[in-house]
Design an enzyme around this catalytic site. Structure first.
Site, PDB file in Angstrom:
ATOM      1  N   GLU A 125       0.854  -1.197   0.000  1.00  0.00           N
ATOM      2  CA  GLU A 125       0.000   0.000   0.000  1.00  0.00           C
ATOM      3  C   GLU A 125       0.883   1.237   0.000  1.00  0.00           C
ATOM      4  OE1 GLU A 125      -2.308  -0.690   3.514  1.00  0.00           O
ATOM      5  OE2 GLU A 125      -0.521  -0.714   4.748  1.00  0.00           O
ATOM      6  N   LYS A 127       2.507   4.686   1.244  1.00  0.00           N
ATOM      7  CA  LYS A 127       2.774   5.192   2.591  1.00  0.00           C
ATOM      8  C   LYS A 127       2.282   6.634   2.640  1.00  0.00           C
ATOM      9  CE  LYS A 127       6.253   5.536   6.173  1.00  0.00           C
ATOM     10  NZ  LYS A 127       6.222   6.974   6.419  1.00  0.00           N
ATOM     11  N   GLU A 185      -3.699   6.071   9.264  1.00  0.00           N
ATOM     12  CA  GLU A 185      -3.060   7.368   9.094  1.00  0.00           C
ATOM     13  C   GLU A 185      -4.145   8.428   8.918  1.00  0.00           C
ATOM     14  OE1 GLU A 185       0.209   6.858   9.215  1.00  0.00           O
ATOM     15  OE2 GLU A 185       1.170   8.642   8.374  1.00  0.00           O
TER      16      GLU A 185
HETATM   17  O1  D41 Z   1       0.613   4.747   5.292  1.00  0.00           O
HETATM   18  C1  D41 Z   1       1.344   4.767   6.285  1.00  0.00           C
HETATM   19  N1  D41 Z   1       1.882   5.884   6.670  1.00  0.00           N
HETATM   20  C2  D41 Z   1       1.602   3.526   7.046  1.00  0.00           C
HETATM   21  C3  D41 Z   1       2.235   3.614   8.267  1.00  0.00           C
HETATM   22  C4  D41 Z   1       1.223   2.259   6.561  1.00  0.00           C
HETATM   23  N2  D41 Z   1       0.575   2.143   5.365  1.00  0.00           N
HETATM   24  N3  D41 Z   1       1.472   1.149   7.275  1.00  0.00           N
HETATM   25  C5  D41 Z   1       2.097   1.214   8.479  1.00  0.00           C
HETATM   26  N4  D41 Z   1       2.322   0.087   9.153  1.00  0.00           N
HETATM   27  C6  D41 Z   1       2.933   0.126  10.337  1.00  0.00           C
HETATM   28  C7  D41 Z   1       3.163  -1.147  11.051  1.00  0.00           C
HETATM   29  C8  D41 Z   1       3.682  -2.201  10.128  1.00  0.00           C
HETATM   30  C9  D41 Z   1       4.171  -0.954  12.160  1.00  0.00           C
HETATM   31  C10 D41 Z   1       1.879  -1.594  11.660  1.00  0.00           C
HETATM   32  C11 D41 Z   1       2.497   2.478   9.022  1.00  0.00           C
HETATM   33  C12 D41 Z   1       3.130   2.449  10.291  1.00  0.00           C
HETATM   34  N5  D41 Z   1       3.329   1.264  10.914  1.00  0.00           N
HETATM   35  C13 D41 Z   1       3.585   3.628  11.004  1.00  0.00           C
HETATM   36  N6  D41 Z   1       3.191   4.861  10.805  1.00  0.00           N
HETATM   37  C14 D41 Z   1       3.852   5.657  11.650  1.00  0.00           C
HETATM   38  C15 D41 Z   1       4.676   4.909  12.405  1.00  0.00           C
HETATM   39  C16 D41 Z   1       4.507   3.634  12.007  1.00  0.00           C
END
Ligand code: D41
Length: 789
Positions: A125, A127, A185
């Site tokens: 996906e 970020k 998010e």
């Molecule tokens: O879209 C994001 N910013 C995003 C952040 C995402 N798609 N997946 C994320 N997955 C995680 C884990 C794997 C640790 C559950 C994250 C974040 N963490 C995250 N965002 C900020 C700190 C960590």
């Protein structure tokens, strides 16, 4: 201690102090002082120094903490399942290493060139560049929202998350775990961010440097009413504490969350193996600029939850997930100088000259500063260290000054008093607001060189515009040749193009015998331009091709266009008062008039004649009265007045209070009398009327004009979205054919034109048995009636 150790200790202290300051700005003030990329560099330098000198590591070093600090104004929330952070991959090699570690951790054979080994499935996906939050649902009801904070303790932002439109307060469907903590998010779309900043600017409130700060600043408002007015969105990417059953894969869970009404990424995909992950990274990277929101990379997660458990985590990063980052869009550089450019209409705009820096893979050495208000807003000084941002294909922008790095010899940015190109005076533009018959003048943000075509910069661009394809379409004159013609004094106005000789052209760089002949032939061939092209070619501020066409079609003569009063111009479809004044001022200017007269001597302008039917049919006395902007008199009042006084302006002007009271209620009647007791107001109204008559329009004959038209007596309704023409255009077309266009459907409606998205009006039409046309049918009818689009 040795010298190097002492130096390292010193550097470590400096780095910690600086990182602490940035942390405070970022997490507590929501106002980052440096770009993320720069922060990461400082952080990595500190990590490297500490790795080399482990004895110098202290518990309060920024490297020993993950995430931010909770702001005390909100209550604290302990995350029972910690909110982990994500490791980063910057290069493809980093991702392949990650995939290899996953295989090793799971005891799976690593794939080789011959396709051996096993491919691990990854959930992919984008970020999102926002901030991580946790939402707690108990028995399907949203009971708490929290920020990530440092991963174990966050802030309670329950009231604020409830204002986010796409966060369900109650889960849809059934079968949800009794306790379900979802994580995701909170972010702001690019459009939402732009709209918010525009609004902030209008209210003289502080603007945000980027969508992430805007989202953070909005979410951490103590007043939830403010949060509610901010365009925040939520996107789910995982789960925390759960009591109950959920699918056994990452993608399965997200799909289930979607069924329960939680928003997930539309770009969610399943990839088999590292190569498919890389393909995903490239695909999203290519589409980065066109996505509706900002992203700083993509995230890959091992799809199988049993595998996730087996891999576990190290420090505070899961071994089963990684963020593959895109190049940063913000970088630091130095503002070397501010130069001023002169545009086609004389606008003098500041341009930042920067120490070249690579931003998102592209070298940037210049950035637009828009205008002096923007320079003031940024508090910019020459010599400053600034944050440069390149969002997608947009021109690089200076978003912020790093005040703490301002050198002692920084110089203020000053608008030159004289045009840097021609030396003429530079004047500040005026903003003229007109409403209720009154004008208020304030200072505008723009500065203008008053030199007109005497200014080389303006002249060059005016010529380039004049010869461009959609204007007079003179082929063979490039920018370089125009520069040369102007610099050598051969061309001082567009009219001079027609005096060029073969000997002069053949001397120009890049011209030979044949190309010179071709150019002279092209110039000769341009001597019979359509009126619309000619108007467009003049380069009137705010007059594009469409407005030029409308002017040509409606007024149908250069003489009329030249003298048209602003109010008369506003009878034209899609011409507002601002543009009308621009047009009027352009033609009132002596210099412009002389250039146009010179061209008129040479050119035979086509397509001039009778006043356009469209214009004739739209000029009513009611319209004129409405255009005078008399307080308390709107379009309906204006109509009543016009009807009551037999379509005679003179009678309206002479009316006494009692007469007026028969048509209007007390307040507007007073307003009308008061308005016309000012002699200038009467004069102006009579002048407009006189001009309309001069143009061949008579109130009394309006009825006859309309009666002769094919749709006379019919009322049409437009609803839904039209794709080929705008609603205003469709309305103008219908009116030019004699139809009335109404906003509501009744039994008297002749026809409804319904585009996609039509709702109640369409329903009403079918209920009443009124004819309905779609846009294609409407266009067909217009063609049958001899109107082209
Ligand atoms: O879209 C994001 N910013 C995003 C952040 C995402 N798609 N997946 C994320 N997955 C995680 C884990 C794997 C640790 C559950 C994250 C974040 N963490 C995250 N965002 C900020 C700190 C960590």
């Amino acid at each position: 201690m040795t010298d190097t150790a002492a130096n390292a200790a010193q550097r470590i202290l400096e780095l910690r102090a600086e990182l602490d300051r940035h942390n405070h700005s970022y997490y507590v003030l929501d106002e980052p002082s440096i770009p993320d990329a720069e922060y990461d560099r400082l952080f990595r330098e500190l990590q490297a120094q500490e790795a080399e000198h482990p004895a110098l590591v202290t518990a309060d070093s920024p490297t020993q903490r993950v995430g931010g600090t909770a702001l005390s104004a909100f209550g604290e929330v302990k995350h029972e399942v910690p909110m982990l952070s994500l490791g980063n991959a910057f290069e493809e090699g980093d991702l392949l290493d990650f995939d290899r570690r996953v295989h090793e951790g799971l005891d799976l054979p690593v794939g080789d060139l011959f396709g051996g080994g096993a491919e691990v499935e990854y959930c992919c996906e984008p970020k999102l560049d926002g901030l991580a939050v946790s939402l707690l649902y108990e028995n399907g009801l949203l009971v708490r929202g929290a920020t990530r904070g440092d991963g174990s303790t966050g802030e309670n932002i329950s009231t604020n998350v409830r204002t986010i439109r796409n966060v369900p307060l109650k889960l849809h469907g059934e079968g949800w775990p009794s306790v379900l903590e979802v994580r995701g998010e909170v972010f702001m779309s690019k459009a939402g961010f732009a709209a918010l900043n525009a609004r902030q600017l209008e209210n003289s409130s502080k603007t945000f440097a980027n969508p992430r700060n805007a989202a953070a600043g909005s979410l951490r408002q103590l007043d939830p009413k403010i949060t509610a007015n901010r365009p925040l969105e939520f996107c789910c990417y995982g789960i925390g504490r759960v009591e109950g059953e959920l699918p056994a894969t990452q993608v399965g869970i997200l799909q289930q969350l979607k069924v329960w009404g939680l928003p997930i990424s539309r770009e969610l995909k399943l990839a088999r193996g590292a190569n498919e992950c890389l393909a995903y990274y490239r695909d999203i990277g290519e589409r980065r600029a066109s996505l509706a929101y900002e992203i700083d990379g993509v995230v890959f997660k091992v799809n199988d939850l049993a595998y996730q458990r087996e891999l576990g985590f190290r420090a505070r990063e899961p071994r089963w997930a990684i963020a593959h980052k895109f190049p940063a869009m913000e970088e630091l550089t130095e503002l070397l100088d501010v130069e001023f450019q002169v545009g086609r209409t004389g606008a003098v705009t500041p341009v930042a000259r920067l120490k070249p820096v690579k931003v998102a893979g592209v070298m940037v050495a210049n950035a637009t500063l828009h205008n002096m208000d923007e320079v003031a807003r940024l508090g910019l000084m020459i010599g400053d260290t600034v944050i440069i941002r390149r969002a997608g294909d947009v021109i690089p922008q200076v978003v912020q000054v790093v005040l703490e790095r301002r050198p002692a010899d920084a110089r203020p940015v000053q608008i030159p008093e004289q045009c840097p190109v021609c030396g003429s005076a530079v004047e500040r533009s005026q903003l003229i607001k007109r409403s209720k018959g009154r004008e208020t003048i304030s200072e505008g943000a723009a500065y203008r060189c008053v030199g007109r075509l005497a200014c080389g910069a303006q002249l060059k661009q005016a010529i380039i515009h004049y010869v461009s394809r959609r204007a007079l379409d003179i082929e063979g004159l490039g920018e370089k040749s125009v520069d040369q013609l102007v610099d050598e004094g051969l061309v001082r106005s567009p009219a001079d193009l027609y005096k060029l000789t073969f000997e002069q052209v053949v001397e120009l760089e890049g011209f030979a015998e044949l190309s010179s002949k071709n150019l002279l032939a092209a110039i000769e061939n341009s001597k019979k331009p359509e009126l619309a092209r000619f108007i467009y070619a003049l380069g009137i501020p705010d007059v594009g091709e469409e407005t030029a066409k409308v002017l040509a079609r409606s007024l149908a003569s250069l003489a009329r266009i030249k003298q048209a009063l602003p109010e008369v111009l506003t009878y034209l479809p899609e011409v507002g008062l601002e543009v009308a004044y621009e047009i009027h001022e352009f033609f009132s200017d002596a210099h412009n008039r002389s250039v146009i007269e010179a061209l008129e001597q040479i050119l035979d302008i086509q397509g001039q004649g009778e006043l356009g039917a469209e214009f004739a049919a739209s000029t009513t006395l009611a319209g004129l009265l409405d255009k005078l902007h008399i307080a308390s008199v709107g379009p309906t009042g204006a109509k009543t007045l016009a009807a009551k006084f037999g379509e005679s302006l003179q009678k309206v002007l002479e009316a006494d209070w009692l007469d007026l009271r028969q048509a209007l209620s007390e307040k507007p009647a007073n307003a009308v009398r008061e308005f016309f007791s000012v002699p200038e107001h009467c004069e102006r109204a009579l002048k407009i009327e006189a001009q309309l008559r001069e143009f061949g329009m008579h109130w009394e004959s309006q009825k006859r004009v309309v009666e002769g038209l094919p749709l006379a007596g019919q009322t049409w309704v437009l609803t839904g979205t039209l794709e080929v023409m705008s609603r205003d255009q469709a309305k103008a077309k219908l009116e030019s054919l004699g139809a009335k266009v109404s906003g509501s459907v009744s039994a008297k409606t002749h026809c409804v034109v319904a585009g996609p998205g039509a709702g109640s009006k369409l329903a009403k039409a079918s209920e009443l048995g009124v004819a309905v046309l779609d846009e294609a049918g409407f266009l067909q009818r217009m063609l049958e009636l001899g109107l082209t689009t």
